[in-house]
Design a protein around this motif. Structure first.
Motif, PDB file in Angstrom:
ATOM      1  N   THR A   1       0.854  -1.188   0.000  1.00 35.35           N
ATOM      2  CA  THR A   1       0.000   0.000   0.000  1.00 35.35           C
ATOM      3  C   THR A   1       0.888   1.236   0.000  1.00 35.35           C
ATOM      4  N   ARG A   2       0.277   2.393  -0.119  1.00 35.87           N
ATOM      5  CA  ARG A   2       1.041   3.648  -0.034  1.00 35.87           C
ATOM      6  C   ARG A   2       1.731   3.744   1.331  1.00 35.87           C
ATOM      7  N   GLY A   3       0.996   3.358   2.374  1.00 35.27           N
ATOM      8  CA  GLY A   3       1.586   3.358   3.709  1.00 35.27           C
ATOM      9  C   GLY A   3       2.729   2.367   3.818  1.00 35.27           C
ATOM     10  N   GLY A   4       2.596   1.223   3.154  1.00 33.08           N
ATOM     11  CA  GLY A   4       3.660   0.235   3.149  1.00 33.08           C
ATOM     12  C   GLY A   4       4.915   0.741   2.468  1.00 33.08           C
ATOM     13  N   GLU A   5       4.730   1.473   1.383  1.00 35.47           N
ATOM     14  CA  GLU A   5       5.877   2.060   0.686  1.00 35.47           C
ATOM     15  C   GLU A   5       6.592   3.060   1.589  1.00 35.47           C
ATOM     16  N   GLU A   6       5.824   3.818   2.374  1.00 32.49           N
ATOM     17  CA  GLU A   6       6.436   4.762   3.311  1.00 32.49           C
ATOM     18  C   GLU A   6       7.190   4.020   4.413  1.00 32.49           C
ATOM     19  N   GLN A   7       6.614   2.918   4.892  1.00 30.06           N
ATOM     20  CA  GLN A   7       7.313   2.107   5.893  1.00 30.06           C
ATOM     21  C   GLN A   7       8.650   1.605   5.341  1.00 30.06           C
ATOM     22  N   ALA A   8       8.621   1.119   4.105  1.00 29.38           N
ATOM     23  CA  ALA A   8       9.833   0.569   3.496  1.00 29.38           C
ATOM     24  C   ALA A   8      10.932   1.622   3.402  1.00 29.38           C
ATOM     25  N   GLU A   9      10.546   2.854   3.153  1.00 27.47           N
ATOM     26  CA  GLU A   9      11.530   3.949   3.103  1.00 27.47           C
ATOM     27  C   GLU A   9      12.032   4.292   4.502  1.00 27.47           C
TER      28      GLU A   9
END
Length: 316
Positions: free
Chosen positions: A175-183
């Motif tokens: 998800t968009r939130g997951g992409e932010e977590q990965a960063e």
């Protein structure tokens, strides 16, 4: 209300050749204004993690770009005006290449750096708390447990729910939130100096380690044995073989996998190193999305078992 300040630092060490073999040397810093002798450390920047700060502060104060080894402990002490300071420390090995690449010059904060033989360090330190911390380091050195590597178990970041996208589970994206977590987790994972990045073949795992791969300039090595599909099949033979190879090689690595697979990964680490199982394994393997655990092992004596585990649940 009393204020609490968080800081992080390292005890940097290196092996130097002598007539009779090798000698362990420890880095001490002479601070300019305080006129004291201590270890590299400093306060966290806003939004920074303890591991991230330990690496940054070490680089800023000494010019050394280190990776974190074993967690040595936490120091608490009172400040003037009712405040309190909490400092976490890690051991950090300095290779000859790192030492040559140091950019340190005396400045208004750090007057000098000094490499001191292991047996002379304690009496040179200015503060009792530092001496107590050094006793932990000294115990590890006496048992030849300073040379370590880490295997980091990482759960993938938040993914699209089942049924909302492709029919095949392994094709679900972050998800968009997951992409932010990965960063967000990149500098925390990088602080431990992984030399390899391994991932399940699922897209949500590959997406989780993609930012780390780009940051470190290291390719992601896909492993079917880390996937939930393989785990669902019920055969852990390849997973056990893979973990055994990682322990034998003794290189720090990140392994990105799935919630149901992680407990078995933890158990395989215990089996491969002759470690004692315990409740700590549940805390270290039942992780939220993008959470990770760092398992430390001895490079010289992998059979000594798990030397320490650090658990980092990521805030959502």
């Amino acid at each position: 209300m009393s204020r609490e300040i968080f800081a992080a630092g390292t005890i940097c060490w290196r092996k130097v050749p002598t007539e009779h073999g090798e000698q362990t040397m420890v880095l001490l810093i002479h601070r300019t204004r305080q006129r004291d002798v201590s270890f590299p450390k400093g306060k966290l920047d806003p939004g920074e993690s303890m591991p991230q700060a330990a690496v940054r502060e070490t680089r800023e104060e000494t010019g050394l770009s280190v990776a974190l080894g074993l967690h040595l402990g936490t120091i608490h002490y009172e400040l003037g005006g009712g405040g309190r300071k909490t400092v976490q420390y890690w051991a950090a090995e300095v290779t000859p290449e790192m030492a040559l690449a140091s950019t340190f010059t005396p400045n208004g904060e750090i007057q000098a750096l000094e490499w001191v033989p292991l047996g002379d360090v304690r009496k040179r330190l200015s503060y009792r708390a530092d001496r107590e911390l050094f006793d932990v380091f000294l115990h590890l050195a006496e048992h030849e447990l300073l040379e370590t590597f880490s295997l980091t178990l990482l759960r993938h970041a938040k993914a699209e729910p089942r049924g909302s996208g492709p029919p095949a589970d392994h094709l679900r994206e972050l998800t968009r939130g997951g992409e932010e977590q990965a960063e967000t987790i990149v500098p925390m994972l990088a602080a431990f100096g992984p030399r390899r990045i391994y991932s399940s073949t699922a897209r949500r795992c590959l997406g989780t380690v993609a930012p780390l791969s780009a940051f470190l300039g290291k390719k992601v090595r896909e492993k079917a044995c880390l996937s939930q599909d393989d785990w669902d099949a019920g055969d852990l033979t390849e997973l056990r073989r893979f973990i055994g190879k990682l322990v034998t090689k003794g290189r720090s690595a990140v392994l990105c996998s799935h919630r149901p697979v992680l407990p078995d990964l933890g158990r395989e680490l215990v089996l491969a190193t002759g470690s004692v199982p315990g409740d700590y394994l549940q805390e270290a393997t039942v992780l939220p999305t993008a959470g990770f655990s760092v398992f430390h092992f001895s490079r010289r004596r992998p059979g000594a078992g798990i030397l320490g585990v650090e658990v980092y649940p990521v805030k959502h």
